[in-house]
Design an enzyme around this catalytic site. Structure first.
Site, PDB file in Angstrom:
ATOM      1  N   THR A 110     -51.778 -47.078  10.997  1.00 46.55           N
ATOM      2  CA  THR A 110     -52.923 -46.916  10.102  1.00 46.55           C
ATOM      3  C   THR A 110     -54.203 -47.248  10.863  1.00 46.55           C
ATOM      4  OG1 THR A 110     -51.564 -47.654   8.247  1.00 46.55           O
ATOM      5  CG2 THR A 110     -53.948 -47.785   7.945  1.00 46.55           C
TER       6      THR A 110
ATOM      7  N   HIS B  24     -79.944 -68.460  26.113  1.00 38.10           N
ATOM      8  CA  HIS B  24     -81.105 -68.028  25.316  1.00 38.10           C
ATOM      9  C   HIS B  24     -81.671 -66.744  25.922  1.00 38.10           C
ATOM     10  CE1 HIS B  24     -84.702 -68.268  22.884  1.00 38.10           C
ATOM     11  NE2 HIS B  24     -85.406 -68.021  23.967  1.00 38.10           N
TER      12      HIS B  24
HETATM   13  P1  FAD Z   1     -49.597 -49.851  10.208  1.00 34.94           P
HETATM   14  O1  FAD Z   1     -50.794 -49.824  11.051  1.00 34.94           O
HETATM   15  O2  FAD Z   1     -49.682 -49.320   8.838  1.00 34.94           O
HETATM   16  O3  FAD Z   1     -48.475 -49.056  11.025  1.00 34.94           O
HETATM   17  C1  FAD Z   1     -47.228 -48.789  10.509  1.00 34.94           C
HETATM   18  C2  FAD Z   1     -46.693 -47.533  11.147  1.00 34.94           C
HETATM   19  O4  FAD Z   1     -45.319 -47.419  10.829  1.00 34.94           O
HETATM   20  C3  FAD Z   1     -47.340 -46.248  10.669  1.00 34.94           C
HETATM   21  O5  FAD Z   1     -47.856 -45.521  11.756  1.00 34.94           O
HETATM   22  C4  FAD Z   1     -46.227 -45.480   9.975  1.00 34.94           C
HETATM   23  O6  FAD Z   1     -46.283 -44.079  10.201  1.00 34.94           O
HETATM   24  C5  FAD Z   1     -45.001 -46.069  10.644  1.00 34.94           C
HETATM   25  N1  FAD Z   1     -43.795 -46.004   9.839  1.00 34.94           N
HETATM   26  C6  FAD Z   1     -43.622 -46.397   8.566  1.00 34.94           C
HETATM   27  N2  FAD Z   1     -42.355 -46.242   8.176  1.00 34.94           N
HETATM   28  C7  FAD Z   1     -41.705 -45.717   9.239  1.00 34.94           C
HETATM   29  C8  FAD Z   1     -40.371 -45.323   9.461  1.00 34.94           C
HETATM   30  N3  FAD Z   1     -39.442 -45.466   8.529  1.00 34.94           N
HETATM   31  N4  FAD Z   1     -40.053 -44.807  10.667  1.00 34.94           N
HETATM   32  C9  FAD Z   1     -40.988 -44.654  11.637  1.00 34.94           C
HETATM   33  N5  FAD Z   1     -42.269 -45.033  11.481  1.00 34.94           N
HETATM   34  C10 FAD Z   1     -42.610 -45.564  10.297  1.00 34.94           C
HETATM   35  N6  FAD Z   1     -57.815 -54.237   9.783  1.00 34.94           N
HETATM   36  C11 FAD Z   1     -58.576 -54.965  10.617  1.00 34.94           C
HETATM   37  O7  FAD Z   1     -58.120 -55.998  11.114  1.00 34.94           O
HETATM   38  N7  FAD Z   1     -59.840 -54.563  10.956  1.00 34.94           N
HETATM   39  C12 FAD Z   1     -60.400 -53.457  10.443  1.00 34.94           C
HETATM   40  O8  FAD Z   1     -61.534 -53.136  10.765  1.00 34.94           O
HETATM   41  C13 FAD Z   1     -59.629 -52.676   9.549  1.00 34.94           C
HETATM   42  N8  FAD Z   1     -60.134 -51.547   9.025  1.00 34.94           N
HETATM   43  C14 FAD Z   1     -59.364 -50.799   8.182  1.00 34.94           C
HETATM   44  C15 FAD Z   1     -59.927 -49.666   7.617  1.00 34.94           C
HETATM   45  C16 FAD Z   1     -59.174 -48.878   6.760  1.00 34.94           C
HETATM   46  C17 FAD Z   1     -59.809 -47.645   6.178  1.00 34.94           C
HETATM   47  C18 FAD Z   1     -57.838 -49.244   6.463  1.00 34.94           C
HETATM   48  C19 FAD Z   1     -57.004 -48.390   5.568  1.00 34.94           C
HETATM   49  C20 FAD Z   1     -57.278 -50.384   7.007  1.00 34.94           C
HETATM   50  C21 FAD Z   1     -58.044 -51.179   7.856  1.00 34.94           C
HETATM   51  N9  FAD Z   1     -57.541 -52.352   8.412  1.00 34.94           N
HETATM   52  C22 FAD Z   1     -58.316 -53.109   9.246  1.00 34.94           C
HETATM   53  C23 FAD Z   1     -56.175 -52.804   8.127  1.00 34.94           C
HETATM   54  C24 FAD Z   1     -55.248 -52.439   9.297  1.00 34.94           C
HETATM   55  O9  FAD Z   1     -55.304 -51.045   9.506  1.00 34.94           O
HETATM   56  C25 FAD Z   1     -53.827 -52.884   9.008  1.00 34.94           C
HETATM   57  O10 FAD Z   1     -53.832 -54.265   8.691  1.00 34.94           O
HETATM   58  C26 FAD Z   1     -52.933 -52.660  10.200  1.00 34.94           C
HETATM   59  O11 FAD Z   1     -52.918 -51.311  10.584  1.00 34.94           O
HETATM   60  C27 FAD Z   1     -51.511 -53.123   9.914  1.00 34.94           C
HETATM   61  O12 FAD Z   1     -50.717 -52.897  11.020  1.00 34.94           O
HETATM   62  P2  FAD Z   1     -49.148 -52.656  10.898  1.00 34.94           P
HETATM   63  O13 FAD Z   1     -48.668 -52.448  12.294  1.00 34.94           O
HETATM   64  O14 FAD Z   1     -48.537 -53.717  10.092  1.00 34.94           O
HETATM   65  O15 FAD Z   1     -48.991 -51.310  10.062  1.00 34.94           O
END
Ligand code: FAD
Ligand code: NAI
Length: 462
Positions: free
Chosen positions: A41, A441
């Protein structure tokens, strides 16, 4: 024999960082990702594209504000949204390709497709089964929607659709005054939309220090964002020419309707576990649909771990990354650890808002004796010279020991400035330690030192 030491499911900041750390520690590692690109994401539809749009729209807005005052004449900037989206996509592409490069460099196999846990030590990817001694669930989250609101990602959008709008809407209604609502609302307000934010609570940005929240709302209002607080959205009616957003004021149950060209639903995100087979594998979940873990991010099934947005805690990329590193280290027999007391939160509006540790409200509730050191950016020479004197730094320290308990910043580069407090807190520093550290500064970071001084005998430039 298992094919891999570790299979990570999900290639977002939790998953890809975990995979890289596993590889660094000598573990044979694969990462399953079903999206066409790595980075989750965050890199594809979250942190990076939203920051690119915030940057571009801020540059546009800036060109219409202080340029002439600084002697830069004749700049009449115009918005070309398709070009802005192209720039944004470029930022996404270089970053997602960068992760692919890092996988190759670290000899991590990217198993392309959707993964399913087939029981302990087994993961299938689009039908093909792979063995692993350890499985890490890092499948992230998806936008939560509201009853009575149907998302089409064109006119009624989540953040994903808001990052792909074909034109700048005349009227945008944002449901939810949280991080996404205020960041994306700011983007479109700067590009010329009339933005109205409808929030269920009586204040914006829940959980944030109340003083910061008040200042933040005042600044955003001055920038043209309208707020309707204490209002529960009842539904969005889609008509041919416009959208009608009905909300009910919580104080008197009265109903009202807003017209909009685009509605952004930004009411939170929920863990994503569809098709993962966790129930069949016997993995316990929380009531809110998160994968349940212990303090070491282990699930109840031996050899299955979980990290990031799919588990309890703030949905932040850096929290997911830290958990990814900690789990990799634990799998490798080391003592990986996440300090949940020192996880910064940043809102990338202008000015930025950054926070770490306890808020004043939390300290009051806990009955802890504390002192407050505050310093306004108006007292910072660099900020004044840059027209960025709005906002302040607030440091909270223990009344008896002077140990820093939290910091809240609204002002220029707050998202970067906060980290000196994070480091200080990791070392258990006192406000006086920050106050006695020489700061160059003229820098914005002098405001941090001044706030630390204000925890003692007083700031110099206040
Ligand atoms: P994700 O990034 O959601 O990744 C999970 C991945 O797993 C996805 O690519 C998905 O396709 C994959 N997946 C899921 N199920 C399966 C499966 N069964 N098999 C294979 N692949 C799978 N956080 C910040 O810290 N700073 C920011 O500025 C910020 N801005 C954001 C702006 C927006 C618009 C959004 C929506 C979120 C933002 N976030 C931000 C939050 C941040 O994106 C998430 O906290 C972060 O991406 C979480 O990481 P993750 O690895 O847990 O999951
Ligand atoms: P959020 O949890 O930050 O805010 C949601 C807001 O919607 C809350 O203020 C809530 O009270 C309100 N709300 C809920 N139901 C409502 C209703 N029916 N009517 C009106 N208001 C309602 O969630 P958001 O902004 O969707 O972000 C999701 C996650 O993404 C957050 O957890 C955040 O951590 C992460 N994120 C982080 C960013 C950053 O670190 N800069 C940027 C964008 C997202």
């Amino acid at each position: 024999m298992a094919d891999y030491d570790v299979i990570v499911i999900g290639g977002g900041p939790g998953g890809y960082v975990c995979a890289i750390r596993c590889a660094q520690l000598g573990l044979k590692t694969a990462c399953v990702e079903g999206r066409g690109t790595l980075g989750g994401t965050c890199l594809n539809v979250g942190c990076i594209p939203s920051k690119a749009m915030l940057h571009a729209s801020e540059m546009y807005h800036e060109s219409g504000t202080h340029f002439e005052e600084m002697g830069i004449m004749g700049v009449k900037a115009k918005v070309d949204l398709p070009q802005m989206l192209k720039y944004k996509q470029g930022a996404v592409d270089t970053n997602t390709k960068g992760i692919e490069f890092l996988f190759k460099k670290n000899k991590i196999d990217w198993l392309k497709g959707w993964g399913k846990v087939e029981g302990k030590g087994k993961v299938s990817v689009d039908g093909e089964t792979h063995g692993a001694k350890h499985i890490v669930i890092a499948t992230g989250s998806e936008a939560a929607s509201l009853p009575g609101v149907e998302i089409d990602e064109e006119r009624v959008v989540t953040s994903t659709g808001a990052l792909e709008l074909k034109s700048v809407p005349k009227k945008m209604v944002v449901i939810g005054a949280g991080v996404i609502g205020l960041e994306m609302g700011s983007v479109y307000a700067r590009l010329g939309s009339e933005v109205t934010v409808v929030e269920f609570l009586d204040h914006i940005t829940p959980g944030m220090d109340a003083e910061v929240t008040k200042t933040f709302q005042r600044i955003l209002k001055k920038q043209g964002l309208n707020f309707i607080l204490g209002a529960a959205v009842q539904g969005v009616e889609v008509l041919k020419s416009k959208l009608k957003v009905t909300y009910k004021l919580r104080k008197d149950d009265s109903e009202a309707v807003l017209d909009a060209d685009v509605v952004l639903v930004a009411t939170g995100r929920k863990p994503f576990t569809d098709g993962l087979g966790l129930a069949e594998a016997g993995v316990d979940m929380t009531e809110r649909g998160q994968v349940k873990t212990d303090a070491h991010l282990k699930t109840n099934v031996d050899g299955i771990w979980a990290i990031g947005d799919v588990v309890v805690g703030p949905m932040l990329a850096h929290k997911a990354e830290d958990e990814g590193m900690a789990v990799a280290e634990r799998i490798a027999g080391q003592a990986g650890h996440v300090n949940y007391d020192v996880i910064p939160g940043v809102i990338y509006t202008s000015p930025e808002v950054a926070t770490v540790g306890k808020t004043e409200e939390e300290l009051k509730e806990a009955g802890r004796a504390y002192k407050v050191g505050k310093f306004p950016f108006m007292g910072n020479a660099r900020a004044k010279a840059h027209f960025q004197g709005e906002g302040f730094v607030k440091i909270l320290a223990d009344a008896a020991t002077d140990r820093i308990l939290g910091a809240h910043v609204i002002g220029p580069f707050a998202g970067d400035l906060i980290h000196e407090v994070c480091v200080a807190m990791e070392f258990g520093a006192a406000a006086e330690d920050l106050a006695r550290t020489c700061h160059a500064h003229p820098t914005f970071s002098e405001a941090m030192r001044e706030a630390a001084l204000a925890c003692g005998d007083g700031a110099i430039h206040a």
